[in-house]
Design an enzyme around this catalytic site. Structure first.
Site, PDB file in Angstrom:
ATOM      1  N   LYS A 110       0.790  -1.104   0.211  1.00 14.82           N
ATOM      2  CA  LYS A 110       0.021   0.024   0.058  1.00 14.82           C
ATOM      3  C   LYS A 110       0.881   1.283   0.041  1.00 14.82           C
ATOM      4  O   LYS A 110       0.508   2.483  -0.590  1.00 14.82           O
ATOM      5  CB  LYS A 110      -0.823   0.219   1.316  1.00 14.82           C
ATOM      6  CG  LYS A 110      -2.059  -1.064   1.128  1.00 14.82           C
ATOM      7  CD  LYS A 110      -3.214  -0.640   2.087  1.00 14.82           C
ATOM      8  CE  LYS A 110      -4.546  -1.640   1.673  1.00 14.82           C
ATOM      9  NZ  LYS A 110      -5.562  -1.227   2.688  1.00 14.82           N
ATOM     10  N   LYS A 195      -5.094  -9.856  -6.794  1.00 15.07           N
ATOM     11  CA  LYS A 195      -6.279 -10.151  -5.896  1.00 15.07           C
ATOM     12  C   LYS A 195      -7.543  -9.237  -6.497  1.00 15.07           C
ATOM     13  O   LYS A 195      -7.408  -8.048  -6.809  1.00 15.07           O
ATOM     14  CB  LYS A 195      -5.865  -9.772  -4.744  1.00 15.07           C
ATOM     15  CG  LYS A 195      -6.579 -10.109  -3.734  1.00 15.07           C
ATOM     16  CD  LYS A 195      -6.171  -9.505  -2.275  1.00 15.07           C
ATOM     17  CE  LYS A 195      -5.962  -8.232  -1.883  1.00 15.07           C
ATOM     18  NZ  LYS A 195      -5.682  -7.671  -0.809  1.00 15.07           N
ATOM     19  N   LYS A 198     -11.011  -3.715  -3.616  1.00 20.62           N
ATOM     20  CA  LYS A 198     -11.778  -2.504  -3.751  1.00 20.62           C
ATOM     21  C   LYS A 198     -11.074  -1.546  -4.301  1.00 20.62           C
ATOM     22  O   LYS A 198     -11.584  -0.391  -4.803  1.00 20.62           O
ATOM     23  CB  LYS A 198     -12.108  -2.163  -2.351  1.00 20.62           C
ATOM     24  CG  LYS A 198     -13.035  -3.067  -1.589  1.00 20.62           C
ATOM     25  CD  LYS A 198     -13.274  -2.263  -0.254  1.00 20.62           C
ATOM     26  CE  LYS A 198     -13.244  -3.638   0.865  1.00 20.62           C
ATOM     27  NZ  LYS A 198     -13.374  -3.420   2.004  1.00 20.62           N
TER      28      LYS A 198
HETATM   29  P1  TYM Z   1     -10.702  -5.825   4.101  1.00 12.50           P
HETATM   30  O1  TYM Z   1     -11.777  -4.819   4.302  1.00 12.50           O
HETATM   31  O2  TYM Z   1      -9.680  -5.502   3.040  1.00 12.50           O
HETATM   32  O3  TYM Z   1     -11.360  -7.282   3.658  1.00 12.50           O
HETATM   33  C1  TYM Z   1     -12.224  -7.749   4.179  1.00 12.50           C
HETATM   34  C2  TYM Z   1     -12.144  -9.439   4.100  1.00 12.50           C
HETATM   35  O4  TYM Z   1     -12.375  -9.788   2.856  1.00 12.50           O
HETATM   36  C3  TYM Z   1     -11.149 -10.529   2.602  1.00 12.50           C
HETATM   37  N1  TYM Z   1     -10.819 -10.414   1.245  1.00 12.50           N
HETATM   38  C4  TYM Z   1     -10.682 -11.387   0.244  1.00 12.50           C
HETATM   39  N2  TYM Z   1     -10.939 -12.694   0.545  1.00 12.50           N
HETATM   40  C5  TYM Z   1     -10.632 -13.631  -0.713  1.00 12.50           C
HETATM   41  N3  TYM Z   1     -10.371 -12.998  -1.795  1.00 12.50           N
HETATM   42  C6  TYM Z   1     -10.167 -11.619  -2.235  1.00 12.50           C
HETATM   43  N4  TYM Z   1      -9.814 -11.137  -3.315  1.00 12.50           N
HETATM   44  C7  TYM Z   1     -10.428 -10.830  -1.053  1.00 12.50           C
HETATM   45  N5  TYM Z   1     -10.231  -9.513  -0.711  1.00 12.50           N
HETATM   46  C8  TYM Z   1     -10.639  -9.225   0.770  1.00 12.50           C
HETATM   47  C9  TYM Z   1      -9.871 -10.171   3.650  1.00 12.50           C
HETATM   48  O5  TYM Z   1      -8.985 -11.079   3.819  1.00 12.50           O
HETATM   49  C10 TYM Z   1     -10.949 -10.011   4.801  1.00 12.50           C
HETATM   50  O6  TYM Z   1     -11.137 -10.965   5.598  1.00 12.50           O
HETATM   51  N6  TYM Z   1      -7.196  -5.538   7.717  1.00 12.50           N
HETATM   52  C11 TYM Z   1      -8.564  -5.982   7.274  1.00 12.50           C
HETATM   53  C12 TYM Z   1      -9.894  -5.556   8.133  1.00 12.50           C
HETATM   54  C13 TYM Z   1      -9.567  -5.780   9.628  1.00 12.50           C
HETATM   55  C14 TYM Z   1      -9.812  -6.871  10.178  1.00 12.50           C
HETATM   56  C15 TYM Z   1      -9.665  -6.846  11.843  1.00 12.50           C
HETATM   57  C16 TYM Z   1      -9.866  -8.478   9.976  1.00 12.50           C
HETATM   58  C17 TYM Z   1      -9.390  -4.955  10.503  1.00 12.50           C
HETATM   59  N7  TYM Z   1      -9.224  -5.294  11.810  1.00 12.50           N
HETATM   60  C18 TYM Z   1      -9.524  -7.843  12.761  1.00 12.50           C
HETATM   61  C19 TYM Z   1      -9.904  -9.422  10.924  1.00 12.50           C
HETATM   62  C20 TYM Z   1      -9.680  -9.089  12.032  1.00 12.50           C
HETATM   63  C21 TYM Z   1      -8.963  -5.587   5.968  1.00 12.50           C
HETATM   64  O7  TYM Z   1      -8.566  -4.767   5.306  1.00 12.50           O
HETATM   65  O8  TYM Z   1      -9.829  -6.308   5.155  1.00 12.50           O
END
Ligand code: TYM
Length: 332
Positions: A110, A195, A198
């Site tokens: 990032k 991947k 968003k």
């Molecule tokens: P975020 O908001 O990017 O994504 C949310 C969840 O979606 C999963 N994900 C995917 N899984 C499979 N294929 C993909 N292309 C894909 N894109 C996204 C992510 O793995 C995630 O589970 N840092 C985290 C948010 C967070 C969090 C936490 C998660 C903050 N605190 C505590 C778990 C526990 C994030 O940015 O996810």
């Protein structure tokens, strides 16, 4: 089981989020106590528009409920309304090591070439994520594969904190990631090696859960593929990233093994497979999109759901936060 997970409210909920994480959130609601939250504090680590963040937070809450998060069985809230997340992050900043954070691939991705210009929040982001799960003594954290490294860091922080300050007790439970093998990483529809995300500038690269049926069908038909027919066995997908991704999406939605999908479609070209995948997606997403549309502008209902969730989350996290302050010798 104590199940905790979050999602950043930074735009649309897409198929990667859904298959990688949210569908498991919904399934796990019957397996243990669940805490699901909108990681709005994480969202300020990147440039953002304040009004848009507020709107996205409500919209993501509506999307999660539309996917089946049931606020009678799970606690749904946004991080900001539970200040213990930010407080515990500061306490854990004393335990997390700079060297550990330097290894985080998401920060490298990032921040890109502009490391010096990245926010401090982007660097310490994984410590807040550790606080998110340790605060609730999470045993299981349902996420996609891209969050695995952050969870390993959360375990390292918990272990070091317990060792250094626990005085023989476990202040924090070590959390385990819970990653769906068949949908750990859903890839972009435009590039099978990237991947689904968003932040991809091309909306054609992802299926959003709010897309209408025509849009879903168009995106699937225009998805990058190749000129070969589908193979009849899994090995035949090696070296065919786009084909592999589309077949995996089909299998994940149909909740069938990839081998079964290839048994049905092996030998067929994409001219036949893509419309079948498009229809499967449209039918699966239809009830979700309908619920989302009905709820997304009902600000009063969404705000009251989030307020009630935050109250429960504050109560559930109070003892752990207290224990962390005490362990560190901080006089409250
Ligand atoms: P975020 O908001 O990017 O994504 C949310 C969840 O979606 C999963 N994900 C995917 N899984 C499979 N294929 C993909 N292309 C894909 N894109 C996204 C992510 O793995 C995630 O589970 N840092 C985290 C948010 C967070 C969090 C936490 C998660 C903050 N605190 C505590 C778990 C526990 C994030 O940015 O996810």
């Amino acid at each position: 089981m104590r199940i905790v997970s979050g999602i950043q409210p930074t735009g649309n909920l897409h198929l990667g989020n859904y298959l990688g994480a949210i569908r498991n959130w919904v399934k796990l609601q019957d397996e243990g106590e669940c805490f699901f939250f909108l990681a709005d504090l994480h969202a300020i680590s990147m440039p953002h528009d304040p009004a848009q963040l507020t709107a996205n937070t409500r919209e993501m809450a509506a999307a999660l409920i539309a996917c089946g998060v049931d606020t009678d069985r799970a606690v749904l809230f946004n991080q900001t309304q539970v200040p213990a997340h930010a407080e515990l992050q500061w306490l854990l900043n004393g335990t997390a090591r700079i060297g550990w954070l330097n290894r985080m691939t998401q920060f490298k991705d990032k921040s890109g070439k502009n490391r010096e210009g990245a926010s401090v929040a982007l660097f310490t982001y994984p410590v807040l994520q550790a606080a998110d799960v340790l605060l609730y003594q999470a045993s299981h954290v349902p996420v996609g594969d891209d969050q695995k490294q952050h969870l390993e860091l959360a375990r390292d922080i918990a272990q070091k904190f317990n060792n250094d300050f626990g005085g023989g007790t476990e202040v924090f439970t070590l959390p385990d990631p819970y990653i769906p093998p068949e949908a750990a990483r859903i890839m972009s529809l435009r590039d099978g090696t990237a991947k689904m995300s968003k932040s991809d500038p091309s909306d054609m690269s992802r299926i959003n859960l709010a897309d209408d049926p025509d849009t879903v069908m168009k995106k699937v038909k225009k998805a990058k593929s190749d000129a070969e027919p589908l193979p009849s066995d899994i090995e035949g997908l090696d070296g065919r990233a786009e084909a592999k991704n589309l077949v995996s999406i089909y299998a994940a939605i149909a909740e069938a093994p990839v081998a079964d999908v290839l048994r049905d479609f092996g030998g067929e070209g994409f001219g036949k497979f893509k419309p079948a995948l498009g229809e499967l997606l449209v039918e699966h997403l239809r009830p979700i999109t309908e619920r989302f549309t009905a709820l997304k502008d009902d600000t009063a209902t969404l705000d009251s759901i989030l307020r009630a969730g935050a109250e429960r989350a504050r109560a559930a996290s109070a003892d752990t936060l207290d224990a962390a302050y005490r362990a560190l010798g901080l006089l409250r």
